[in-house]
Design a protein around this motif. Structure first.
Motif, PDB file in Angstrom:
ATOM      1  N   VAL A 280       9.379   8.302   5.403  1.00 48.71           N
ATOM      2  CA  VAL A 280      10.336   8.253   4.199  1.00 48.71           C
ATOM      3  C   VAL A 280       9.479   9.131   3.059  1.00 48.71           C
ATOM      4  CG1 VAL A 280      10.989   7.005   2.192  1.00 48.71           C
ATOM      5  CG2 VAL A 280      11.212   6.182   4.740  1.00 48.71           C
ATOM      6  N   LYS A 281       8.219   8.922   2.953  1.00 48.87           N
ATOM      7  CA  LYS A 281       7.293   9.881   2.013  1.00 48.87           C
ATOM      8  C   LYS A 281       7.601  11.266   2.294  1.00 48.87           C
ATOM      9  CE  LYS A 281       4.868   6.349  -0.176  1.00 48.87           C
ATOM     10  NZ  LYS A 281       4.241   6.209  -1.486  1.00 48.87           N
ATOM     11  N   ALA A 282       7.512  11.591   3.412  1.00 49.83           N
ATOM     12  CA  ALA A 282       7.518  13.020   3.735  1.00 49.83           C
ATOM     13  C   ALA A 282       8.927  13.508   3.491  1.00 49.83           C
ATOM     14  CB  ALA A 282       7.454  13.422   5.248  1.00 49.83           C
ATOM     15  N   LEU A 283       9.813  12.888   3.653  1.00 48.73           N
ATOM     16  CA  LEU A 283      11.247  13.097   3.533  1.00 48.73           C
ATOM     17  C   LEU A 283      11.737  13.382   2.075  1.00 48.73           C
ATOM     18  CD1 LEU A 283      13.347  11.026   6.243  1.00 48.73           C
ATOM     19  CD2 LEU A 283      13.257  13.479   6.235  1.00 48.73           C
ATOM     20  N   LEU A 284      11.006  12.352   1.447  1.00 52.15           N
ATOM     21  CA  LEU A 284      11.424  12.397  -0.196  1.00 52.15           C
ATOM     22  C   LEU A 284      10.120  13.265  -0.972  1.00 52.15           C
ATOM     23  CD1 LEU A 284      12.634   8.702  -0.490  1.00 52.15           C
ATOM     24  CD2 LEU A 284      13.985  10.909  -0.501  1.00 52.15           C
TER      25      LEU A 284
ATOM     26  N   VAL B  50      10.885  14.333  -4.463  1.00 51.19           N
ATOM     27  CA  VAL B  50      11.226  13.476  -5.741  1.00 51.19           C
ATOM     28  C   VAL B  50       9.905  12.968  -6.184  1.00 51.19           C
ATOM     29  CG1 VAL B  50      13.504  12.932  -4.564  1.00 51.19           C
ATOM     30  CG2 VAL B  50      11.310  11.632  -4.458  1.00 51.19           C
ATOM     31  N   GLN B  51       9.696  12.839  -7.597  1.00 50.43           N
ATOM     32  CA  GLN B  51       8.775  12.423  -8.316  1.00 50.43           C
ATOM     33  C   GLN B  51       8.281  10.897  -7.896  1.00 50.43           C
ATOM     34  OE1 GLN B  51       9.407  13.209 -12.520  1.00 50.43           O
ATOM     35  NE2 GLN B  51       9.308  15.268 -12.291  1.00 50.43           N
ATOM     36  N   ASP B  52       9.253  10.121  -7.998  1.00 44.35           N
ATOM     37  CA  ASP B  52       8.976   8.710  -7.958  1.00 44.35           C
ATOM     38  C   ASP B  52       9.853   7.970  -6.848  1.00 44.35           C
ATOM     39  OD1 ASP B  52       8.204   6.184  -8.362  1.00 44.35           O
ATOM     40  OD2 ASP B  52       9.140   5.778 -10.214  1.00 44.35           O
ATOM     41  N   VAL B  53       9.170   8.126  -5.418  1.00 44.55           N
ATOM     42  CA  VAL B  53       9.642   7.633  -4.253  1.00 44.55           C
ATOM     43  C   VAL B  53       9.914   6.096  -4.371  1.00 44.55           C
ATOM     44  CG1 VAL B  53       9.429   7.074  -1.854  1.00 44.55           C
ATOM     45  CG2 VAL B  53       8.612   9.417  -2.942  1.00 44.55           C
ATOM     46  N   ASP B  54       8.791   5.456  -5.177  1.00 45.21           N
ATOM     47  CA  ASP B  54       8.768   3.948  -5.123  1.00 45.21           C
ATOM     48  C   ASP B  54      10.190   3.213  -5.867  1.00 45.21           C
ATOM     49  OD1 ASP B  54       6.497   3.940  -4.051  1.00 45.21           O
ATOM     50  OD2 ASP B  54       5.401   3.045  -5.520  1.00 45.21           O
ATOM     51  N   ALA B  55      10.513   4.168  -7.235  1.00 46.78           N
ATOM     52  CA  ALA B  55      11.415   3.824  -7.872  1.00 46.78           C
ATOM     53  C   ALA B  55      12.757   3.855  -6.930  1.00 46.78           C
ATOM     54  CB  ALA B  55      11.641   4.676  -9.315  1.00 46.78           C
ATOM     55  N   ILE B  56      13.060   5.062  -6.074  1.00 43.11           N
ATOM     56  CA  ILE B  56      14.286   5.195  -5.422  1.00 43.11           C
ATOM     57  C   ILE B  56      14.237   3.840  -4.324  1.00 43.11           C
ATOM     58  CG2 ILE B  56      15.147   6.484  -3.425  1.00 43.11           C
ATOM     59  CD1 ILE B  56      14.090   8.922  -5.111  1.00 43.11           C
ATOM     60  N   ILE B  57      13.156   3.603  -3.797  1.00 44.04           N
ATOM     61  CA  ILE B  57      13.005   2.367  -2.559  1.00 44.04           C
ATOM     62  C   ILE B  57      13.591   1.228  -3.428  1.00 44.04           C
ATOM     63  CG2 ILE B  57      11.752   1.005  -1.148  1.00 44.04           C
ATOM     64  CD1 ILE B  57      12.384   3.800  -0.095  1.00 44.04           C
ATOM     65  N   ASP B  58      13.004   0.895  -4.587  1.00 46.65           N
ATOM     66  CA  ASP B  58      13.049  -0.352  -5.330  1.00 46.65           C
ATOM     67  C   ASP B  58      14.694  -0.421  -5.567  1.00 46.65           C
ATOM     68  OD1 ASP B  58      11.973  -2.577  -6.350  1.00 46.65           O
ATOM     69  OD2 ASP B  58      11.904  -1.744  -8.429  1.00 46.65           O
TER      70      ASP B  58
ATOM     71  N   THR C 174       0.921  -1.312  -0.291  1.00 44.60           N
ATOM     72  CA  THR C 174      -0.078  -0.204   0.156  1.00 44.60           C
ATOM     73  C   THR C 174       0.888   1.178  -0.085  1.00 44.60           C
ATOM     74  OG1 THR C 174      -1.833  -0.981   1.314  1.00 44.60           O
ATOM     75  CG2 THR C 174      -1.795   1.141   1.212  1.00 44.60           C
ATOM     76  N   ALA C 175       1.832   1.169   0.911  1.00 45.25           N
ATOM     77  CA  ALA C 175       2.926   2.412   0.959  1.00 45.25           C
ATOM     78  C   ALA C 175       3.697   2.424  -0.176  1.00 45.25           C
ATOM     79  CB  ALA C 175       3.824   2.283   1.999  1.00 45.25           C
ATOM     80  N   TYR C 176       4.068   1.465  -0.931  1.00 46.44           N
ATOM     81  CA  TYR C 176       4.960   1.592  -2.108  1.00 46.44           C
ATOM     82  C   TYR C 176       4.537   0.623  -3.317  1.00 46.44           C
ATOM     83  CZ  TYR C 176       8.009   3.204   1.936  1.00 46.44           C
ATOM     84  OH  TYR C 176       8.569   3.768   2.703  1.00 46.44           O
ATOM     85  N   PRO C 177       3.421   1.127  -3.820  1.00 49.89           N
ATOM     86  CA  PRO C 177       2.796   0.142  -4.749  1.00 49.89           C
ATOM     87  C   PRO C 177       3.402  -0.341  -6.008  1.00 49.89           C
ATOM     88  CG  PRO C 177       1.781   2.440  -4.980  1.00 49.89           C
ATOM     89  CD  PRO C 177       2.828   2.385  -3.758  1.00 49.89           C
ATOM     90  N   LYS C 178       4.571   0.284  -6.382  1.00 56.67           N
ATOM     91  CA  LYS C 178       5.198  -0.027  -7.629  1.00 56.67           C
ATOM     92  C   LYS C 178       6.560  -0.740  -7.299  1.00 56.67           C
ATOM     93  CE  LYS C 178       5.122   4.216  -9.167  1.00 56.67           C
ATOM     94  NZ  LYS C 178       5.408   5.295 -10.113  1.00 56.67           N
ATOM     95  N   VAL C 179       6.868  -1.055  -5.868  1.00 61.29           N
ATOM     96  CA  VAL C 179       8.233  -1.727  -5.514  1.00 61.29           C
ATOM     97  C   VAL C 179       7.958  -3.148  -5.703  1.00 61.29           C
ATOM     98  CG1 VAL C 179       9.502  -1.975  -3.535  1.00 61.29           C
ATOM     99  CG2 VAL C 179       8.974   0.068  -3.975  1.00 61.29           C
ATOM    100  N   ASP C 180       8.787  -3.669  -6.107  1.00 68.12           N
ATOM    101  CA  ASP C 180       9.050  -5.283  -6.185  1.00 68.12           C
ATOM    102  C   ASP C 180       9.202  -5.641  -4.555  1.00 68.12           C
ATOM    103  OD1 ASP C 180       9.614  -8.086  -6.146  1.00 68.12           O
ATOM    104  OD2 ASP C 180      10.875  -7.824  -8.027  1.00 68.12           O
ATOM    105  N   ILE C 181       7.970  -6.243  -3.719  1.00 68.53           N
ATOM    106  CA  ILE C 181       7.948  -6.540  -2.469  1.00 68.53           C
ATOM    107  C   ILE C 181       8.973  -7.778  -2.095  1.00 68.53           C
ATOM    108  CG2 ILE C 181       6.743  -6.802  -0.556  1.00 68.53           C
ATOM    109  CD1 ILE C 181       6.507  -3.850  -1.392  1.00 68.53           C
ATOM    110  N   ALA C 182       8.982  -8.339  -3.080  1.00 68.62           N
ATOM    111  CA  ALA C 182       9.669  -9.816  -2.958  1.00 68.62           C
ATOM    112  C   ALA C 182      11.239  -9.441  -2.894  1.00 68.62           C
ATOM    113  CB  ALA C 182       9.392 -10.743  -3.832  1.00 68.62           C
TER     114      ALA C 182
END
Length: 192
Positions: free
Chosen positions: A114-118, A121-129, A82-90
């Motif tokens: 993390v969302k507040a700190l970032l 940036v446009q795509d937090v999920d890409a960074i987390i991934d 839910t927090a990072y929908p585009k991240v590969d959770i596995a």
């Protein structure tokens, strides 16, 4: 004379079997049966395909604790997705399995921070991934500070967004990137 074909050793299967034995032994010490651990491991693999226990990254007793309560893990995975929908959770959990040990409330709070700190940036999920350890707010703060220190004339948020692996590459060679690396700094003069 019949020659039997050469059988390739499946070292990965041997490793999985050995690791499962270690996890079930640790679970037995915690009062959980091997059957429960094996069933819950099957559920975990269905929930997060590609995720497998790795004793190089986390102790068998920690995996046993996780596999005792697979419903908590389900809630944690849903929270992460839910927090990072585009991240590969596995892949995220394979690279940072200790995240499975955190309380659900902490994971939710960390995701909000993390969302507040970032937020710039446009795509937090890409960074987390790309950089999974940035799921920790303290790591985000430290990494942004490092980028600002290493690239003083550039926006650290833009750098992170344009090339998140830059952070990984530099931090792997942190000593060499530090301006004081190799400098001889002494508080007292050296004697000849």
């Amino acid at each position: 004379m019949i020659v039997e074909p050469f059988q390739q050793l499946d070292l990965a299967a041997r490793r999985r079997k050995r690791e499962l034995a270690e996890i079930t032994a640790a679970a037995a010490k915690q009062g959980t049966s091997a059957e429960v651990i094996e069933a819950n491991l099957g559920k975990l693999k269905q929930l997060v395909p590609g995720l497998a226990p790795n004793l190089d990254q986390m102790k068998a007793s920690d995996w046993a604790s996780i596999l005792k309560d697979v419903d908590r893990v389900v809630a944690l995975v849903i929270c992460l997705k839910t927090a990072y929908p585009k991240v590969d959770i596995a892949r995220l959990l394979q690279r940072t399995p200790k995240l499975l040990m955190k309380p659900l409330e902490q994971v939710q709070a960390d995701a909000q921070q993390v969302k507040a700190l970032l937020s710039r940036v446009q795509d937090v999920d890409a960074i987390i991934d790309a950089v999974p350890y940035l799921i920790n707010p303290a790591e985000v703060q430290q990494s942004l500070a490092n980028l600002a220190r290493w690239f003083p004339n550039q926006d650290p948020f833009e750098l992170l967004q344009s090339n998140p692996t830059l952070l990984v590459n530099i931090e792997e060679a942190d000593l060499e990137a530090d301006p004081l690396y190799g400098a001889q700094v002494y508080s007292e003069p050296l004697e000849a």
